[in-house]
Design an enzyme around this catalytic site. Sequence first.
Site, PDB file in Angstrom:
ATOM      1  N   HIS A 227       0.875  -1.195   0.000  1.00  0.00           N
ATOM      2  CA  HIS A 227       0.000   0.000   0.000  1.00  0.00           C
ATOM      3  C   HIS A 227       0.904   1.234   0.000  1.00  0.00           C
ATOM      4  O   HIS A 227       1.720   1.398  -0.895  1.00  0.00           O
ATOM      5  CB  HIS A 227      -0.923  -0.118   1.221  1.00  0.00           C
ATOM      6  CG  HIS A 227      -2.077   0.832   1.289  1.00  0.00           C
ATOM      7  ND1 HIS A 227      -2.473   1.635   0.248  1.00  0.00           N
ATOM      8  CD2 HIS A 227      -2.959   1.101   2.310  1.00  0.00           C
ATOM      9  CE1 HIS A 227      -3.530   2.351   0.620  1.00  0.00           C
ATOM     10  NE2 HIS A 227      -3.847   2.049   1.869  1.00  0.00           N
ATOM     11  N   HIS A 266      -2.505  -2.253  -9.608  1.00  0.00           N
ATOM     12  CA  HIS A 266      -3.533  -1.679  -8.728  1.00  0.00           C
ATOM     13  C   HIS A 266      -4.763  -2.579  -8.764  1.00  0.00           C
ATOM     14  O   HIS A 266      -5.097  -3.128  -9.800  1.00  0.00           O
ATOM     15  CB  HIS A 266      -3.910  -0.267  -9.203  1.00  0.00           C
ATOM     16  CG  HIS A 266      -4.553   0.546  -8.137  1.00  0.00           C
ATOM     17  ND1 HIS A 266      -5.903   0.486  -7.868  1.00  0.00           N
ATOM     18  CD2 HIS A 266      -4.020   1.422  -7.244  1.00  0.00           C
ATOM     19  CE1 HIS A 266      -6.165   1.301  -6.862  1.00  0.00           C
ATOM     20  NE2 HIS A 266      -5.047   1.876  -6.462  1.00  0.00           N
ATOM     21  N   ASP A 320       2.269   5.618  -6.272  1.00  0.00           N
ATOM     22  CA  ASP A 320       3.512   5.501  -5.511  1.00  0.00           C
ATOM     23  C   ASP A 320       4.763   5.494  -6.385  1.00  0.00           C
ATOM     24  O   ASP A 320       5.873   5.552  -5.864  1.00  0.00           O
ATOM     25  CB  ASP A 320       3.491   4.218  -4.663  1.00  0.00           C
ATOM     26  CG  ASP A 320       2.600   4.349  -3.439  1.00  0.00           C
ATOM     27  OD1 ASP A 320       2.453   5.479  -2.948  1.00  0.00           O
ATOM     28  OD2 ASP A 320       2.052   3.335  -2.979  1.00  0.00           O
TER      29      ASP A 320
HETATM   30  C1  SDX Z   1      -1.607   2.185  -3.213  1.00  0.00           C
HETATM   31  O1  SDX Z   1      -6.277   0.675  -3.239  1.00  0.00           O
HETATM   32  C2  SDX Z   1      -5.865   1.870  -3.394  1.00  0.00           C
HETATM   33  O2  SDX Z   1      -6.589   2.712  -3.845  1.00  0.00           O
HETATM   34  C3  SDX Z   1      -4.435   2.092  -2.968  1.00  0.00           C
HETATM   35  C4  SDX Z   1      -3.800   3.438  -3.372  1.00  0.00           C
HETATM   36  C5  SDX Z   1      -4.446   4.606  -2.611  1.00  0.00           C
HETATM   37  O3  SDX Z   1      -4.383   5.732  -3.103  1.00  0.00           O
HETATM   38  O4  SDX Z   1      -4.925   4.371  -1.508  1.00  0.00           O
HETATM   39  O5  SDX Z   1      -3.919   3.680  -4.766  1.00  0.00           O
HETATM   40  C6  SDX Z   1      -2.300   3.493  -2.968  1.00  0.00           C
HETATM   41  O6  SDX Z   1      -1.593   1.378  -2.321  1.00  0.00           O
HETATM   42  C7  SDX Z   1      -0.978   1.916  -4.553  1.00  0.00           C
HETATM   43  C8  SDX Z   1      -0.363   0.509  -4.667  1.00  0.00           C
HETATM   44  C9  SDX Z   1       1.040   0.497  -4.088  1.00  0.00           C
HETATM   45  N1  SDX Z   1       1.631  -0.850  -4.095  1.00  0.00           N
HETATM   46  C10 SDX Z   1       2.577  -1.242  -4.948  1.00  0.00           C
HETATM   47  O7  SDX Z   1       3.008  -0.504  -5.828  1.00  0.00           O
HETATM   48  C11 SDX Z   1       3.129  -2.616  -4.713  1.00  0.00           C
HETATM   49  C12 SDX Z   1       3.230  -3.381  -6.021  1.00  0.00           C
HETATM   50  N2  SDX Z   1       1.904  -3.663  -6.519  1.00  0.00           N
HETATM   51  C13 SDX Z   1       1.254  -4.809  -6.131  1.00  0.00           C
HETATM   52  O8  SDX Z   1       1.745  -5.712  -5.231  1.00  0.00           O
HETATM   53  C14 SDX Z   1      -0.202  -4.996  -6.529  1.00  0.00           C
HETATM   54  O9  SDX Z   1      -0.374  -4.550  -7.838  1.00  0.00           O
HETATM   55  C15 SDX Z   1      -1.250  -4.362  -5.612  1.00  0.00           C
HETATM   56  C16 SDX Z   1      -1.013  -4.720  -4.138  1.00  0.00           C
HETATM   57  C17 SDX Z   1      -1.226  -2.850  -5.729  1.00  0.00           C
HETATM   58  C18 SDX Z   1      -2.642  -4.883  -6.010  1.00  0.00           C
HETATM   59  O10 SDX Z   1      -2.754  -6.220  -5.675  1.00  0.00           O
HETATM   60  P1  SDX Z   1      -3.896  -7.205  -6.198  1.00  0.00           P
HETATM   61  O11 SDX Z   1      -5.040  -6.451  -6.740  1.00  0.00           O
HETATM   62  O12 SDX Z   1      -4.141  -8.178  -5.116  1.00  0.00           O
HETATM   63  O13 SDX Z   1      -3.194  -7.900  -7.444  1.00  0.00           O
HETATM   64  P2  SDX Z   1      -2.317  -9.220  -7.423  1.00  0.00           P
HETATM   65  O14 SDX Z   1      -1.174  -9.054  -6.498  1.00  0.00           O
HETATM   66  O15 SDX Z   1      -3.245 -10.384  -7.174  1.00  0.00           O
HETATM   67  O16 SDX Z   1      -1.773  -9.236  -8.886  1.00  0.00           O
HETATM   68  C19 SDX Z   1      -2.571  -9.646 -10.014  1.00  0.00           C
HETATM   69  C20 SDX Z   1      -1.630 -10.040 -11.113  1.00  0.00           C
HETATM   70  C21 SDX Z   1      -0.622 -11.100 -10.655  1.00  0.00           C
HETATM   71  O17 SDX Z   1      -0.234 -11.841 -11.826  1.00  0.00           O
HETATM   72  P3  SDX Z   1      -0.878 -13.306 -12.084  1.00  0.00           P
HETATM   73  O18 SDX Z   1      -0.527 -14.132 -10.887  1.00  0.00           O
HETATM   74  O19 SDX Z   1      -2.347 -13.064 -12.237  1.00  0.00           O
HETATM   75  O20 SDX Z   1      -0.191 -13.741 -13.345  1.00  0.00           O
HETATM   76  O21 SDX Z   1      -0.835  -8.935 -11.533  1.00  0.00           O
HETATM   77  C22 SDX Z   1       0.562  -9.191 -11.249  1.00  0.00           C
HETATM   78  C23 SDX Z   1       0.551 -10.308 -10.193  1.00  0.00           C
HETATM   79  O22 SDX Z   1       1.750 -11.016 -10.191  1.00  0.00           O
HETATM   80  N3  SDX Z   1       1.095  -7.950 -10.653  1.00  0.00           N
HETATM   81  C24 SDX Z   1       2.354  -7.520 -10.740  1.00  0.00           C
HETATM   82  C25 SDX Z   1       2.406  -6.327 -10.045  1.00  0.00           C
HETATM   83  N4  SDX Z   1       1.197  -6.051  -9.535  1.00  0.00           N
HETATM   84  C26 SDX Z   1       0.411  -7.056  -9.904  1.00  0.00           C
HETATM   85  N5  SDX Z   1       3.425  -8.043 -11.324  1.00  0.00           N
HETATM   86  C27 SDX Z   1       4.595  -7.355 -11.206  1.00  0.00           C
HETATM   87  N6  SDX Z   1       4.720  -6.198 -10.544  1.00  0.00           N
HETATM   88  C28 SDX Z   1       3.636  -5.647  -9.941  1.00  0.00           C
HETATM   89  N7  SDX Z   1       3.744  -4.517  -9.278  1.00  0.00           N
END
Ligand code: SDX
Length: 384
Positions: A227, A266, A320
């Site tokens: 997050h 996201h 972020d």
């Molecule tokens: C914020 O919710 C909000 O509104 C939050 C926010 C706010 O203003 O409050 O916008 C702020 O929290 C932004 C997010 C910051 N976090 C990150 O940047 C960390 C990296 N991102 C992730 O771990 C992820 O994308 C999340 C946590 C943001 C979302 O997680 P989800 O919805 O549970 O998605 P997931 O982890 O299940 O991923 C789905 C797919 C997967 O691939 P498959 O297994 O389906 O093949 O997408 C891939 C993931 O591996 N994936 C990524 C990725 N994010 C998702 N692959 C590589 N790098 C990434 N960053």
Amino acid sequence: MGCEFAGEMKYARGLEGVTAAITSIACIDGEEGKLIYRGIPIEQMAEYSTFEETAYLLWFGKLPTAKELEDLKEKLVKERALSDDIIDHMRKFPKDADPMDVLRTAVSLLGMTDPEVKNPNREVNIRHSIKMTAKIPTIISAYHRLRNGKDPIPPRNDLSHAANFLYMLLGEVPDPQIERIMDIALILHAEHGMNASTFAAMVTASTLSDLYSAVVSAIGTLKGPLHGGANTRVLYMLEEIGSLENVEKYVLDALKEHRKIMGFGHRVYKAYDPRARILKRYAKELSEKKGDTLWYRMGEEIERIMIREVGKKGIFPNVDFYSGMVYHHMGIPRDLFTPIFALSRVVGWTAHILEYLEANRIFRPRAIYNGPIDVEYTPIEKRQ
Ligand code: SDX
């Protein structure tokens, strides 16, 4: 027996797609990459508004008149200072603490010492929202000074929220360009629907606990690297990659090994996060101003490769990704990036609580039970 068995109940891992509230505060169009605050596009907020005005809009549902805005600014300014008692407590905090832990603890102290906390009502909750919003910048900057062996710089009442924060933190009134960019960053982070920290705050508030407790829950939730903690991690990642030439291999290896690239992806956006687009512009502007564009160029390259590789899966830069570069070029240490997110998001947290409490119902979801049943209790001497 009435356990919650799989097959009998719907389950959404990570509450994906579950609707937890009705709100008129903000709306995200994840497919189109659009965000509105009370109906107003985020691009217009960033262009024309200020953090103080945004806070008014989010809390009270409309843009303020000039007088309403002046009143709110006056209230915020009056609440900026911390008591000697809180500062004395903070002097005893470890110098190497995570600033998010410091913030969580200091907000908890504020709650413990606020006489109104025992009898909350809407008016009190609004006062507490204003107090926390006013004092969080002072907490962050006071701790940063204390950990460096310096005395906190008291707030000034002639500066904007953004300028006063930078002044207390860095010891100098920022130039108008830096002040405006910080103000825009605060506008962009103020609110984002039912994100994890807002939900955590609402769960706490829904028990009719007080607003300080709810914000403490939210700070703990924002801290995590999935997050708000991602903004700090982006800079560690850039440092680890080290050069423009290393970017492609780093990103491809990470994707192959199912490691997350921080600042990408996201739950709601399957398009470019509109906040990231705006922050990217300022990351570029500031890195050029500082004559140090390497991280920005590396960021662009990471973005190019990520969009090429996983853009079709809806993975794009989120808020972020570029925010850390913006703060870095303002001379802010990276462990303060997530506290700055909290400094702004406290408005969204409290706006949602104020809204939800108008028709409160305790949050109490269920879980599917997949453990054993009808197990007989074994006395301790007979256990293996
Ligand atoms: C914020 O919710 C909000 O509104 C939050 C926010 C706010 O203003 O409050 O916008 C702020 O929290 C932004 C997010 C910051 N976090 C990150 O940047 C960390 C990296 N991102 C992730 O771990 C992820 O994308 C999340 C946590 C943001 C979302 O997680 P989800 O919805 O549970 O998605 P997931 O982890 O299940 O991923 C789905 C797919 C997967 O691939 P498959 O297994 O389906 O093949 O997408 C891939 C993931 O591996 N994936 C990524 C990725 N994010 C998702 N692959 C590589 N790098 C990434 N960053």
